[in-house]
Write a protein that holds these residues in place. Structure first.
Motif, PDB file in Angstrom:
ATOM      1  N   TYR A 183       0.884  -1.191  -0.110  1.00 20.24           N
ATOM      2  CA  TYR A 183      -0.041  -0.021  -0.084  1.00 20.24           C
ATOM      3  C   TYR A 183       0.892   1.128  -0.175  1.00 20.24           C
ATOM      4  CZ  TYR A 183      -3.738  -3.239   1.489  1.00 20.24           C
ATOM      5  OH  TYR A 183      -4.497  -4.314   1.565  1.00 20.24           O
ATOM      6  N   ASP A 184       0.707   2.162  -0.891  1.00 23.23           N
ATOM      7  CA  ASP A 184       1.514   3.622  -0.739  1.00 23.23           C
ATOM      8  C   ASP A 184       0.811   4.551  -0.249  1.00 23.23           C
ATOM      9  OD1 ASP A 184      -0.673   4.366  -2.336  1.00 23.23           O
ATOM     10  OD2 ASP A 184       0.674   5.177  -4.063  1.00 23.23           O
ATOM     11  N   GLN A 185      -0.072   4.338   0.687  1.00 26.16           N
ATOM     12  CA  GLN A 185      -0.754   5.463   1.344  1.00 26.16           C
ATOM     13  C   GLN A 185      -1.056   4.932   2.974  1.00 26.16           C
ATOM     14  OE1 GLN A 185      -4.206   7.372  -0.366  1.00 26.16           O
ATOM     15  NE2 GLN A 185      -3.138   7.874  -2.326  1.00 26.16           N
ATOM     16  N   VAL A 245       0.946  -3.210  -6.138  1.00 25.31           N
ATOM     17  CA  VAL A 245       0.432  -2.167  -5.170  1.00 25.31           C
ATOM     18  C   VAL A 245      -0.713  -1.552  -5.343  1.00 25.31           C
ATOM     19  CG1 VAL A 245       1.871  -0.061  -4.459  1.00 25.31           C
ATOM     20  CG2 VAL A 245       3.155  -1.577  -5.445  1.00 25.31           C
ATOM     21  N   TRP A 246      -1.368  -1.160  -4.014  1.00 27.95           N
ATOM     22  CA  TRP A 246      -2.549  -0.357  -3.821  1.00 27.95           C
ATOM     23  C   TRP A 246      -2.262   1.099  -3.837  1.00 27.95           C
ATOM     24  CZ3 TRP A 246      -7.036  -2.063  -5.728  1.00 27.95           C
ATOM     25  CH2 TRP A 246      -7.660  -3.290  -5.350  1.00 27.95           C
ATOM     26  N   ARG A 247      -2.699   1.721  -4.776  1.00 29.66           N
ATOM     27  CA  ARG A 247      -2.465   3.392  -4.888  1.00 29.66           C
ATOM     28  C   ARG A 247      -3.931   3.972  -4.810  1.00 29.66           C
ATOM     29  NH1 ARG A 247       2.699   3.106  -8.446  1.00 29.66           N
ATOM     30  NH2 ARG A 247       4.271   2.778  -6.689  1.00 29.66           N
ATOM     31  N   ASN A 248      -3.848   5.262  -4.712  1.00 28.42           N
ATOM     32  CA  ASN A 248      -4.815   6.312  -4.641  1.00 28.42           C
ATOM     33  C   ASN A 248      -6.086   5.773  -3.868  1.00 28.42           C
ATOM     34  OD1 ASN A 248      -3.345   7.898  -6.517  1.00 28.42           O
ATOM     35  ND2 ASN A 248      -4.057   6.408  -8.307  1.00 28.42           N
ATOM     36  N   ASN A 300      -1.781  -1.320  -9.048  1.00 27.28           N
ATOM     37  CA  ASN A 300      -0.626  -1.244  -9.783  1.00 27.28           C
ATOM     38  C   ASN A 300       0.293  -2.448  -9.932  1.00 27.28           C
ATOM     39  OD1 ASN A 300      -0.031   2.029 -10.599  1.00 27.28           O
ATOM     40  ND2 ASN A 300      -1.163   1.736  -8.596  1.00 27.28           N
ATOM     41  N   GLN A 316      -2.245  -0.377 -14.610  1.00 19.93           N
ATOM     42  CA  GLN A 316      -2.927   0.089 -13.642  1.00 19.93           C
ATOM     43  C   GLN A 316      -4.582  -0.287 -13.626  1.00 19.93           C
ATOM     44  OE1 GLN A 316      -4.265   4.364 -12.722  1.00 19.93           O
ATOM     45  NE2 GLN A 316      -2.632   4.186 -11.226  1.00 19.93           N
TER      46      GLN A 316
END
Length: 381
Positions: A183-185, A245-248, A300, A316
């Motif tokens: 996870y990027d957040q 990778v989960w983003r946004n 992603n 994506q």
């Protein structure tokens, strides 16, 4: 095939005056129909004329194409020549169903040429495959595999092509590392959203992806799929690395939307002096609350060459989750309500809302098949 060329040129010369209609499935179908009519009706002048026109035109065009195909590069030209010869052979077999048609048309029997041509095709494809195999890159091994396969199709068990196919496949196998989902957040709506919270769930997703790709025993693609622990236990390294990778990430707070409507109904309240029913109008007001929860995220898919660090693929996959729940309350006379109103009223307002984990599970489910297919298509031939 060297013996076939003079025969083809002689046939072209012989057939040059026979017409210009191309041989096709339609020609073969027409020929079959005419032979059937000839066998039933005998020497009918119209059938004979049609039969000669269909056969001669189809034969001529087929021979012209065969002559042109000789100049195409080998071994690909055999993929045109052999189907053409097979069509001519089917025409011969169709005509042979009638002794009268055989005497009339004198159909060419190309079966010996067909067999020798298939042998030539197998030899050319085998030689091409060996040359590709000697180059020993994954792309060349792929070319070799399918060329050996083509040789097998034209001549079953041709030389050692089956063994060579396996060699080409085995040389092309790559080790693919599927990393754990990231996870990027870490901040959403004031609450911590770290992947550590969902480690067990994400490990299960990772295991499912590896399993559905074929794991360590994939037979359809020259690739083996591992997690980091499996590769380390084998003392092996990856050729390709897949990062997910989960983003946004977005998980909105529940939003309540309200609407109000009125109900009215006439109900029987008694009878008049003559015994006829009397009615009274009853009314109620219904207030419906629609609770909405929205979640969005982008998965992603990043595939990297472990040796060169070059990205092989970056896709994506957007996903979303929409949850709605309706309940209602009313004022007025309950008798004015219908069954739908009562169902909403009986629901109550304390329904458990989906958690972030619920939303992530739903979003993963929506993209899962696409995710697996993207990885598979990247590592496959």
């Amino acid at each position: 095939m060297k013996q076939l060329l003079p025969i083809l040129f002689i046939a072209i010369t012989f057939a040059a005056c026979r017409g210009s209609r191309s041989a096709s499935y339609g020609d073969e179908k027409d020929l079959t129909t005419l032979i059937s009519r000839l066998n039933k009706k005998g020497a009918d002048d119209k059938i004979i004329a049609d039969l000669q026109q269909v056969y001669n035109n189809a034969y001529t065009k087929s021979m012209q194409r065969l002559n042109n195909y000789q100049y195409d590069p080998a071994p690909e030209k055999w993929n045109k020549i052999i189907p053409e010869l097979e069509g001519l052979h089917r025409m011969y077999e169709t005509v042979s169903q009638s002794a009268y048609a055989v005497r009339l048309l004198k159909p060419a029997n190309v079966y010996p040429q067909l067999i020798s041509t298939k042998d030539s095709a197998a030899a050319d494809y085998y030689q091409f495959a060996v040359e590709q195999l000697n180059l020993n890159t994954r792309e060349n091994n792929k070319e070799a595999y399918y060329a050996f396969q083509r040789a097998q199709q034209y001549v079953p068990n041709y030389r050692d092509s089956r063994v060579k196919m396996k060699e080409a496949f085995d040389r092309s196998i790559v080790n693919v590392l599927i990393n754990q989902i990231q996870y990027d957040q870490f901040g959403m709506g004031g609450n911590n959203w770290g992947w550590n919270q969902y480690a067990n769930r994400d490990r299960q997703h990772q295991a499912n992806i590896i399993r559905d790709l074929g794991g360590q025993s994939s037979t359809t693609n020259p690739a083996r799929f591992f997690d980091e622990y499996q590769l380390r236990s084998m003392g092996a390294g990856p050729d390709l690395v897949v990062d997910l990778v989960w983003r946004n990430l977005r998980f909105d707070q529940p939003l309540d939307q309200s609407r109000t409507y009125n109900r009215s109904k006439q109900i029987e309240t008694g009878k008049d002096t003559s015994g006829r029913p009397t009615y009274t109008t009853v009314t109620a007001t219904v207030r419906v609350t629609r609770r909405v929860l929205n979640a969005d995220a982008d998965m992603n898919v990043i595939i990297t060459d472990a040796a060169t660090r070059n990205q092989v693929k970056w896709d994506q996959l957007p996903s979303e989750y929409r949850y709605t729940y309706e309940y209602a309350e009313y004022s007025g006379d309950k008798r004015a309500l219908d069954n739908n109103d009562l169902a909403l009223i009986n629901r109550g307002s304390n329904q458990r809302l989906p958690t972030k984990e619920d939303a992530m599970a739903e979003m993963m489910q929506r993209i899962y098949s696409n995710l697996v297919n993207r990885i598979r298509s990247t590592v496959s031939w």
